[in-house]
Design an enzyme around this catalytic site. Sequence first.
Site, PDB file in Angstrom:
ATOM      1  CG  ASN A 115      -2.242   0.960   1.400  1.00  0.00           C
ATOM      2  OD1 ASN A 115      -2.603   1.898   0.518  1.00  0.00           O
ATOM      3  ND2 ASN A 115      -2.730   0.989   2.349  1.00  0.00           N
TER       4      ASN A 115
ATOM      5  NE  ARG B 263      -6.053   2.943  -0.346  1.00  0.00           N
ATOM      6  CZ  ARG B 263      -5.945   3.729   0.678  1.00  0.00           C
ATOM      7  NH1 ARG B 263      -4.466   3.103   0.947  1.00  0.00           N
ATOM      8  NH2 ARG B 263      -7.473   4.485   0.524  1.00  0.00           N
TER       9      ARG B 263
ATOM     10  CG  HIS C  32     -10.632   6.187   2.600  1.00  0.00           C
ATOM     11  ND1 HIS C  32     -11.237   7.111   3.272  1.00  0.00           N
ATOM     12  CD2 HIS C  32      -9.406   6.147   2.322  1.00  0.00           C
ATOM     13  CE1 HIS C  32     -10.075   7.966   3.865  1.00  0.00           C
ATOM     14  NE2 HIS C  32      -8.401   6.683   3.316  1.00  0.00           N
TER      15      HIS C  32
ATOM     16  NE  ARG D  89      -6.202  13.935   1.309  1.00  0.00           N
ATOM     17  CZ  ARG D  89      -6.317  12.443   1.178  1.00  0.00           C
ATOM     18  NH1 ARG D  89      -7.289  11.689   0.645  1.00  0.00           N
ATOM     19  NH2 ARG D  89      -5.908  11.478   2.312  1.00  0.00           N
TER      20      ARG D  89
ATOM     21  CD  GLU E 297      -7.421   0.961   4.105  1.00  0.00           C
ATOM     22  OE1 GLU E 297      -6.290   0.701   5.241  1.00  0.00           O
ATOM     23  OE2 GLU E 297      -8.017   1.496   3.837  1.00  0.00           O
TER      24      GLU E 297
HETATM   25  P1  ADP Z   1      -4.327   6.402   6.910  1.00  0.00           P
HETATM   26  O1  ADP Z   1      -5.015   7.128   6.597  1.00  0.00           O
HETATM   27  O2  ADP Z   1      -2.549   6.508   6.969  1.00  0.00           O
HETATM   28  O3  ADP Z   1      -4.102   4.655   7.357  1.00  0.00           O
HETATM   29  P2  ADP Z   1      -4.488   5.357   9.799  1.00  0.00           P
HETATM   30  O4  ADP Z   1      -5.454   5.239   9.268  1.00  0.00           O
HETATM   31  O5  ADP Z   1      -3.246   4.984   9.835  1.00  0.00           O
HETATM   32  O6  ADP Z   1      -3.689   6.817   8.200  1.00  0.00           O
HETATM   33  O7  ADP Z   1      -4.520   7.103  10.726  1.00  0.00           O
HETATM   34  C1  ADP Z   1      -3.800   7.498  10.466  1.00  0.00           C
HETATM   35  C2  ADP Z   1      -4.470   9.316  11.807  1.00  0.00           C
HETATM   36  O8  ADP Z   1      -4.744   8.693  13.058  1.00  0.00           O
HETATM   37  C3  ADP Z   1      -3.422   9.641  12.829  1.00  0.00           C
HETATM   38  O9  ADP Z   1      -4.659  11.056  12.914  1.00  0.00           O
HETATM   39  C4  ADP Z   1      -3.381   9.514  13.971  1.00  0.00           C
HETATM   40  O10 ADP Z   1      -2.876  10.657  14.142  1.00  0.00           O
HETATM   41  C5  ADP Z   1      -4.852   8.931  14.451  1.00  0.00           C
HETATM   42  N1  ADP Z   1      -4.583   7.804  15.200  1.00  0.00           N
HETATM   43  C6  ADP Z   1      -3.475   6.119  15.687  1.00  0.00           C
HETATM   44  N2  ADP Z   1      -3.103   5.550  16.779  1.00  0.00           N
HETATM   45  C7  ADP Z   1      -3.507   7.160  16.856  1.00  0.00           C
HETATM   46  C8  ADP Z   1      -3.945   6.268  18.728  1.00  0.00           C
HETATM   47  N3  ADP Z   1      -3.442   5.503  19.458  1.00  0.00           N
HETATM   48  N4  ADP Z   1      -4.871   7.655  19.462  1.00  0.00           N
HETATM   49  C9  ADP Z   1      -4.694   8.584  18.771  1.00  0.00           C
HETATM   50  N5  ADP Z   1      -4.811   8.466  17.510  1.00  0.00           N
HETATM   51  C10 ADP Z   1      -4.594   7.643  16.873  1.00  0.00           C
END
Ligand code: ADP
Length: 405
Positions: free
Chosen positions: A13, A94, A185, A246, A390
Amino acid sequence: MDNKLKNLILVLNCGSSSIKFAILDPKNKKKYLYGIVECLFLSNTYVKWTCLKKQYNKKIGSHINHKDALNFIIDHILLKQKSICQKIIGIGHRVVHGGNQIKQSILIDDYVIDCIKNATCFAPLHNPANLIGIKTIIKKYSILSNFNVAVFDTSFYQNMPETSFLYAIPYKFYKKHGIRRYGAHGISHNYIAHEMGIILNKKFNSLNIITCHLGNGCSISAICNGICVDTSMGLTPLEGLVMGTRSGDIDPSIIFFMHKQLNISIDKIEMILNKQSGLLGLSEISSDFRYFEKAYNLEKAAKRSVQVFCHRLSKYISGYMSLMENRLDAVVFTGGIGENVSLIRELTFSKLALLNFKIDLKLNYLTVGGKSGLITESRSRPVFVIATNEELAIAQETINIINKK
Ligand code: ADP
């Protein structure tokens, strides 16, 4: 090795600033190896990975690009695990946007590569990174060059009704130029929708749910009778909810204002809306939700950003309820924020009490860190948190396509 003994899929990905990778068995769902390269193009590009339950962390270098990071993953991580790698039967990629040429998952050949390139205008931050991943792997992993599969985020939205995917601009822009809502998504929305069907013990084609994927990118989908009937991301992944960097929905006139009154070039505006807006733009501090969780009660900027985020989300949820015909089975939250930030769930649904949502504060607080479960009181409409996967969804699609070969 005998092909019958091969049962693993490598999933890649390639995002705009990170690369996630995993080797897993799509049947028993076991992950043998998984990891992420973060901070591409920054001074401290590093990789974290887990192999057979052991965790590793290594700095790769500074300002590393996708190609070099992939070469590192293959040479220093994957090929060091010979017994696992020998069992890989295919590679699933992906891909964010299939444009108007590719509708479903497909074995990658030159035509598919051209189509992904042609759809770059619809996902300028994502498709180029996806393509680098595909080309590098095909070259580097040549024994499997005919077993690469592209799995598209846009596939889930193919049956969306015209009333949802058309913009109210002259029709010829859709007919001639393909300007419409494509969504993104979709791999995650589709995965959690199927998981929800299992939890509720309902056939997929009778499922009426609203799915919210809240990560760095955020989107929401309305699924009625198992068909996605609307989604917040549009022609590109820029539209809709407030995201990490964004803007999501804005009045299009803001672009004319920035350009004509403020003399900002179109390229710069595109960059501002994609990379400097959302939570980062509102707070002027961070796009990382861990910061907002800590700072919510301490910093005005954090509070205002989170409140705009939840305001937009609650408007979408209530709007999508009108698309559910006569029944809503559940609202589901997933993604890094959706799975981990109880504050967002509490604030969003506190605005929806009129629609009979009531969060159970204890369940909400306990459902973090990849745990799945119901987070509402018994009298409320149900809200669930489900951890997305995913990689597994891509691996399952990949093996299905390879088996048809
Ligand atoms: P992506 O869209 O890159 O796959 P993710 O699903 O990994 O993103 O989500 C990233 C977001 O989730 C970021 O804003 C990150 O700070 C938040 N995040 C991930 N784990 C935690 C956590 N344990 N507590 C708070 N926020 C989290």
